[in-house]
Design a protein around this motif. Structure first.
Motif, mmCIF file in Angstrom:
data_model
loop_
_atom_site.group_PDB
_atom_site.id
_atom_site.type_symbol
_atom_site.label_atom_id
_atom_site.label_comp_id
_atom_site.label_asym_id
_atom_site.label_seq_id
_atom_site.Cartn_x
_atom_site.Cartn_y
_atom_site.Cartn_z
ATOM 1 N N PHE A 1 0.839 -1.195 0.000
ATOM 2 C CA PHE A 1 0.000 0.000 0.000
ATOM 3 C C PHE A 1 0.874 1.245 0.000
ATOM 4 C CE2 PHE A 1 -2.047 -3.627 1.758
ATOM 5 C CZ PHE A 1 -3.247 -3.648 1.060
ATOM 6 N N GLU A 2 0.240 2.361 -0.408
ATOM 7 C CA GLU A 2 1.020 3.583 -0.574
ATOM 8 C C GLU A 2 1.578 4.109 0.737
ATOM 9 O OE1 GLU A 2 -1.074 6.283 -3.422
ATOM 10 O OE2 GLU A 2 0.820 7.379 -3.255
ATOM 11 N N ALA A 3 0.817 4.004 1.818
ATOM 12 C CA ALA A 3 1.275 4.577 3.093
ATOM 13 C C ALA A 3 1.159 3.525 4.196
ATOM 14 C CB ALA A 3 0.448 5.814 3.427
ATOM 15 N N GLU A 4 1.764 2.353 3.962
ATOM 16 C CA GLU A 4 1.671 1.263 4.957
ATOM 17 C C GLU A 4 2.082 1.749 6.335
ATOM 18 O OE1 GLU A 4 3.948 -2.142 3.626
ATOM 19 O OE2 GLU A 4 3.052 -1.979 1.654
ATOM 20 N N PRO A 5 1.419 1.345 7.415
ATOM 21 C CA PRO A 5 0.305 0.400 7.439
ATOM 22 C C PRO A 5 -1.083 1.049 7.268
ATOM 23 C CG PRO A 5 0.975 0.878 9.680
ATOM 24 C CD PRO A 5 1.854 1.720 8.783
ATOM 25 N N LYS A 6 -1.107 2.311 6.818
ATOM 26 C CA LYS A 6 -2.422 2.937 6.594
ATOM 27 C C LYS A 6 -2.992 2.445 5.277
ATOM 28 C CE LYS A 6 -2.854 7.406 6.679
ATOM 29 N NZ LYS A 6 -2.212 8.738 6.713
ATOM 30 N N ILE A 7 -4.270 2.101 5.275
ATOM 31 C CA ILE A 7 -4.912 1.623 4.045
ATOM 32 C C ILE A 7 -5.957 2.642 3.624
ATOM 33 C CG2 ILE A 7 -6.048 -0.361 2.938
ATOM 34 C CD1 ILE A 7 -3.596 -1.291 4.386
ATOM 35 N N HIS A 8 -5.984 2.974 2.364
ATOM 36 C CA HIS A 8 -6.970 3.926 1.837
ATOM 37 C C HIS A 8 -8.383 3.432 2.213
ATOM 38 C CE1 HIS A 8 -9.322 6.298 -0.905
ATOM 39 N NE2 HIS A 8 -8.230 6.902 -1.379
ATOM 40 N N PRO A 9 -9.213 4.299 2.813
ATOM 41 C CA PRO A 9 -10.559 3.861 3.217
ATOM 42 C C PRO A 9 -11.381 3.326 2.046
ATOM 43 C CG PRO A 9 -10.227 6.224 3.664
ATOM 44 C CD PRO A 9 -8.924 5.678 3.192
ATOM 45 N N GLY A 10 -11.133 3.817 0.856
ATOM 46 C CA GLY A 10 -11.856 3.340 -0.332
ATOM 47 C C GLY A 10 -11.515 1.893 -0.666
ATOM 48 N N LEU A 11 -10.336 1.441 -0.281
ATOM 49 C CA LEU A 11 -9.970 0.034 -0.493
ATOM 50 C C LEU A 11 -10.596 -0.825 0.598
ATOM 51 C CD1 LEU A 11 -6.172 0.388 -1.408
ATOM 52 C CD2 LEU A 11 -8.079 -0.089 -2.972
ATOM 53 N N LEU A 12 -10.540 -0.322 1.830
ATOM 54 C CA LEU A 12 -11.123 -1.074 2.951
ATOM 55 C C LEU A 12 -12.621 -1.277 2.756
ATOM 56 C CD1 LEU A 12 -9.377 0.470 6.098
ATOM 57 C CD2 LEU A 12 -9.084 -1.843 5.192
ATOM 58 N N ALA A 13 -13.271 -0.248 2.204
ATOM 59 C CA ALA A 13 -14.736 -0.286 2.076
ATOM 60 C C ALA A 13 -15.195 -1.186 0.927
ATOM 61 C CB ALA A 13 -15.257 1.135 1.842
ATOM 62 N N ASN A 14 -14.296 -1.472 -0.007
ATOM 63 C CA ASN A 14 -14.700 -2.229 -1.191
ATOM 64 C C ASN A 14 -14.485 -3.724 -0.951
ATOM 65 O OD1 ASN A 14 -14.965 -3.409 -3.737
ATOM 66 N ND2 ASN A 14 -14.217 -1.563 -4.757
ATOM 67 N N GLU A 15 -15.570 -4.454 -0.715
ATOM 68 C CA GLU A 15 -15.457 -5.865 -0.307
ATOM 69 C C GLU A 15 -14.938 -6.774 -1.412
ATOM 70 O OE1 GLU A 15 -19.272 -6.882 1.337
ATOM 71 O OE2 GLU A 15 -18.704 -6.124 3.306
ATOM 72 N N LYS A 16 -14.960 -6.279 -2.643
ATOM 73 C CA LYS A 16 -14.443 -7.103 -3.742
ATOM 74 C C LYS A 16 -12.923 -7.188 -3.706
ATOM 75 C CE LYS A 16 -16.209 -6.454 -7.995
ATOM 76 N NZ LYS A 16 -16.930 -5.814 -9.103
ATOM 77 N N VAL A 17 -12.308 -6.126 -3.204
ATOM 78 C CA VAL A 17 -10.843 -6.036 -3.255
ATOM 79 C C VAL A 17 -10.237 -6.967 -2.223
ATOM 80 C CG1 VAL A 17 -8.892 -4.453 -3.053
ATOM 81 C CG2 VAL A 17 -11.018 -3.673 -4.046
ATOM 82 N N ILE A 18 -9.236 -7.701 -2.616
ATOM 83 C CA ILE A 18 -8.609 -8.641 -1.695
ATOM 84 C C ILE A 18 -7.317 -8.008 -1.168
ATOM 85 C CG2 ILE A 18 -7.767 -9.988 -3.675
ATOM 86 C CD1 ILE A 18 -8.242 -12.493 -2.002
ATOM 87 N N LEU A 19 -7.217 -7.911 0.149
ATOM 88 C CA LEU A 19 -6.131 -7.152 0.783
ATOM 89 C C LEU A 19 -5.323 -8.049 1.722
ATOM 90 C CD1 LEU A 19 -8.272 -4.055 1.930
ATOM 91 C CD2 LEU A 19 -6.936 -4.256 -0.168
ATOM 92 N N LEU A 20 -4.007 -7.931 1.663
ATOM 93 C CA LEU A 20 -3.119 -8.650 2.594
ATOM 94 C C LEU A 20 -2.145 -7.648 3.201
ATOM 95 C CD1 LEU A 20 -2.163 -11.831 0.507
ATOM 96 C CD2 LEU A 20 -3.664 -11.761 2.499
ATOM 97 N N PRO A 21 -1.703 -7.891 4.438
ATOM 98 C CA PRO A 21 -0.821 -6.921 5.113
ATOM 99 C C PRO A 21 0.674 -7.150 4.828
ATOM 100 C CG PRO A 21 -1.509 -8.596 6.662
ATOM 101 C CD PRO A 21 -2.140 -8.966 5.348
ATOM 102 N N HIS A 22 1.097 -7.008 3.585
ATOM 103 C CA HIS A 22 2.511 -7.131 3.181
ATOM 104 C C HIS A 22 3.145 -8.420 3.745
ATOM 105 C CE1 HIS A 22 6.239 -4.628 1.866
ATOM 106 N NE2 HIS A 22 6.437 -5.922 1.651
ATOM 107 N N VAL A 23 2.628 -9.556 3.265
ATOM 108 C CA VAL A 23 3.112 -10.852 3.768
ATOM 109 C C VAL A 23 3.752 -11.700 2.660
ATOM 110 C CG1 VAL A 23 1.548 -11.012 5.751
ATOM 111 C CG2 VAL A 23 0.744 -11.809 3.515
#
Ligand code: GLV
Length: 332
Positions: free
Chosen positions: A270-292
């Protein structure tokens, strides 16, 4: 004769025996400066004879996390080698290191398979929109309203930056029937490309069903995927990123997900790890992992051993095994 001094910035967790064995050829210290100010003082005191640094990817607030111009000015003249634990070394100002005669190594190769596994998981997860299905189940809604998604078979995967991870991804994607094409600054040899078609940046954008970001972060690649680049992509494209967040303009991606131009995304960075853009968090289609991408026991141990081998080679032969590409012409 006194042994050269090696300073550990961070921690060695898995290759303890190999780290301790380095004491055959070096005096080992672990950095215990608690603030950036104290570290600068220590660099003129107890670390003033350090010859090589073992450098880990750390929280920005930690002493030595970023090897920038300011820190480089405080480093002792004895320091000739910085051996970084990680494939990406965007927290180290390599050009400034070169000007100071410091060589930098990273851990390519060691990270390839684990990162490519995560990359393939995100490609499949985004194509099949699995995050939505998983969220639905946890809400108690089973598969009600879960839409049909898409098969990987026959889809064009565009790999932007086909280095070790990109090539490992290509091998995996082939197993799922995907057609691979790639863009690098220069085409790879036929053997390295192994059947992936070389295309221009614009052609990759225009003709890929899935675009995978596998390039390092630097001044040329920051926001390489922005509003203009997204406009050139197919409608309903999928974007996956296991490289570095800032290679994508996250706001542009969020807007394109909202408009449907980008059907889905799979992101480990993400651009500002560990902050995630709220628009990504809100979009349930998007699959997100914490830099693993590299977070397995086996891979982390391989990465640590690679750093230790670089330090040993630096101390005993004044030469790094994995000098970063920008310094290949300066290295012995
Ligand atoms: O992010 C992981 C790495 O740079 O190896």
């Amino acid at each position: 004769m006194t042994k050269p001094h090696v300073l550990l910035l961070g921690d060695v967790l898995h290759a303890r025996a190999e780290w301790e064995a380095l004491s055959d050829v070096a005096t080992l210290s672990v950095c215990d400066s608690s603030t950036k100010e104290e570290f600068i003082k220590d660099l003129a005191g107890k670390y003033s004879d350090v010859a090589a640094v073992y450098h880990c990817h750390m929280d920005d607030a930690k002493p030595g996390a970023n090897i920038n111009q300011e820190l480089l000015e405080a480093l002792p003249p004895s320091l000739k080698f910085i051996c970084h634990h990680g494939a990406g070394y965007d927290m180290i100002d390599v050009n400034a290191c070169t000007r100071k005669g410091i060589l930098v190594s990273n851990t390519p190769g060691a990270v390839d398979d684990a990162t490519a596994d995560v990359n393939m998981f995100l490609v499949l997860g985004a194509l099949r929109e699995f995050n939505l299905a998983m969220t639905n189940l946890r809400k108690g809604n089973w598969n009600a309203g879960v839409p049909l998604s898409h098969d990987p078979e026959g889809k064009v995967l565009g790999i932007l930056g086909m280095g070790g991870i990109g090539r490992a991804l290509k091998r995996r994607a082939q197993g799922f029937g995907m057609i691979t094409q790639y863009h690098n600054r220069k085409p790879l040899s036929e053997e390295m490309a192994a059947g992936a078609k070389y295309v221009s940046f614009d052609e990759l954008l225009a003709t890929s069903d899935v675009i995978s970001m596998n390039l390092p972060l630097n001044a040329h690649t920051r926001h390489i995927i922005n509003k203009e680049a997204i406009a050139k992509m197919k409608d309903g494209v999928i974007i996956v990123n296991t490289a570095r967040g800032p290679v994508i303009d996250e706001q542009a991606l969020v807007d394109a997900l909202e408009s449907g131009k980008v059907r889905c995304a799979g992101l480990d960075v993400f651009e500002a790890e560990p902050k995630i853009h709220p628009g990504l968090l809100a979009n349930e289609k998007v699959i997100l992992l914490p830099h693993v991408g590299t977070a397995t026991y086996e891979t982390r141990k391989k990465m640590e051993i690679t750093v230790i081998n670089n330090i040993r080679s630096a101390i005993t032969g004044a030469k790094l095994l994995n000098v970063v590409p920008e310094q290949i012409h300066f290295a012995p």
